[in-house]
Design a protein around this motif. Structure first.
Motif, PDB file in Angstrom:
ATOM      1  N   THR A  39      -1.379  10.394  -9.857  1.00  0.00           N
ATOM      2  CA  THR A  39      -1.409   9.538  -8.675  1.00  0.00           C
ATOM      3  C   THR A  39      -2.586   8.574  -8.764  1.00  0.00           C
ATOM      4  O   THR A  39      -3.690   8.960  -9.133  1.00  0.00           O
ATOM      5  N   VAL A  40      -2.312   7.313  -8.423  1.00  0.00           N
ATOM      6  CA  VAL A  40      -3.341   6.271  -8.441  1.00  0.00           C
ATOM      7  C   VAL A  40      -3.496   5.746  -7.021  1.00  0.00           C
ATOM      8  O   VAL A  40      -2.509   5.515  -6.321  1.00  0.00           O
ATOM      9  N   MET A  41      -4.744   5.572  -6.597  1.00  0.00           N
ATOM     10  CA  MET A  41      -5.029   5.086  -5.260  1.00  0.00           C
ATOM     11  C   MET A  41      -5.851   3.814  -5.341  1.00  0.00           C
ATOM     12  O   MET A  41      -6.748   3.694  -6.168  1.00  0.00           O
ATOM     13  N   THR A  42      -5.537   2.869  -4.472  1.00  0.00           N
ATOM     14  CA  THR A  42      -6.375   1.696  -4.231  1.00  0.00           C
ATOM     15  C   THR A  42      -6.689   1.715  -2.745  1.00  0.00           C
ATOM     16  O   THR A  42      -5.786   1.895  -1.928  1.00  0.00           O
ATOM     17  N   LEU A  43      -7.968   1.554  -2.393  1.00  0.00           N
ATOM     18  CA  LEU A  43      -8.365   1.684  -1.000  1.00  0.00           C
ATOM     19  C   LEU A  43      -9.475   0.704  -0.672  1.00  0.00           C
ATOM     20  O   LEU A  43     -10.461   0.605  -1.399  1.00  0.00           O
ATOM     21  N   ASP A  44      -9.298  -0.030   0.432  1.00  0.00           N
ATOM     22  CA  ASP A  44     -10.376  -0.856   0.976  1.00  0.00           C
ATOM     23  C   ASP A  44     -11.200   0.059   1.875  1.00  0.00           C
ATOM     24  O   ASP A  44     -10.647   0.698   2.777  1.00  0.00           O
ATOM     25  N   ILE A  45     -12.509   0.119   1.630  1.00  0.00           N
ATOM     26  CA  ILE A  45     -13.361   1.047   2.365  1.00  0.00           C
ATOM     27  C   ILE A  45     -14.592   0.326   2.896  1.00  0.00           C
ATOM     28  O   ILE A  45     -15.125  -0.560   2.222  1.00  0.00           O
TER      29      ILE A  45
END
Length: 150
Positions: A39-45
């Motif tokens: 699983t790959v995640m991209t997240l604006d934090i």
């Protein structure tokens, strides 16, 4: 009676592999890969509220409710529960360091036909998850909470 597991739609630990803060002062787009590399995640934090860096592990949960017993939220936000003060009811948010509320708004099939990509918006901060159908099947277009801790 429902259990907390019923409200947890997705849970995974990601190792942060990319960190890009070039577009905004207090927001970074981070990328991460799950421990099993499926699983790959991209997240604006919001880095002012929750600083993080490449190499750290971020434990993330997507949940439909913050109630520990898994029941649906009664319309109060997690901040309202937190304001109830000492001795007040505890919630799933108490176990995490960074909490957002948003909406799963779109799904796409992966390019290999074996994966799916889910898109979630937390008031303009975006998240994308790409992984096997089996892991992301519990997700559907709905409101969710993102809970993270290192």
């Amino acid at each position: 009676m429902a259990s907390a597991g019923d409200s947890q739609l997705f849970e995974e630990a990601f190792t942060i592999t990319t960190f890009d803060q070039s577009k905004y002062d207090r927001v970074a787009r981070i990328g991460g890969t799950s421990a099993d590399s499926q699983t790959v995640m991209t997240l604006d934090i919001n880095t002012e509220l929750y600083p993080c860096s490449v190499g750290e592990t971020l434990h993330c949960v997507l949940a439909s409710s913050l109630n520990l017993d898994g029941t649906k939220d009664d319309g109060r936000g997690w901040r309202d529960v937190a304001r109830s003060g000492p001795g007040g009811e505890t919630s799933l948010a108490d176990m995490f360091e960074y909490v957002c509320h948003g909406k799963i708004y779109k799904f796409e099939d992966g390019e290999d036909g074996q994966t799916i990509k889910a898109y979630i918006s937390f008031g303009g901060l975006l998240m994308a998850l790409e992984g096997p159908y089996k892991k992301l099947t519990p997700l559907h277009v709905d409101y969710v909470y993102l809970l993270c801790k290192k």
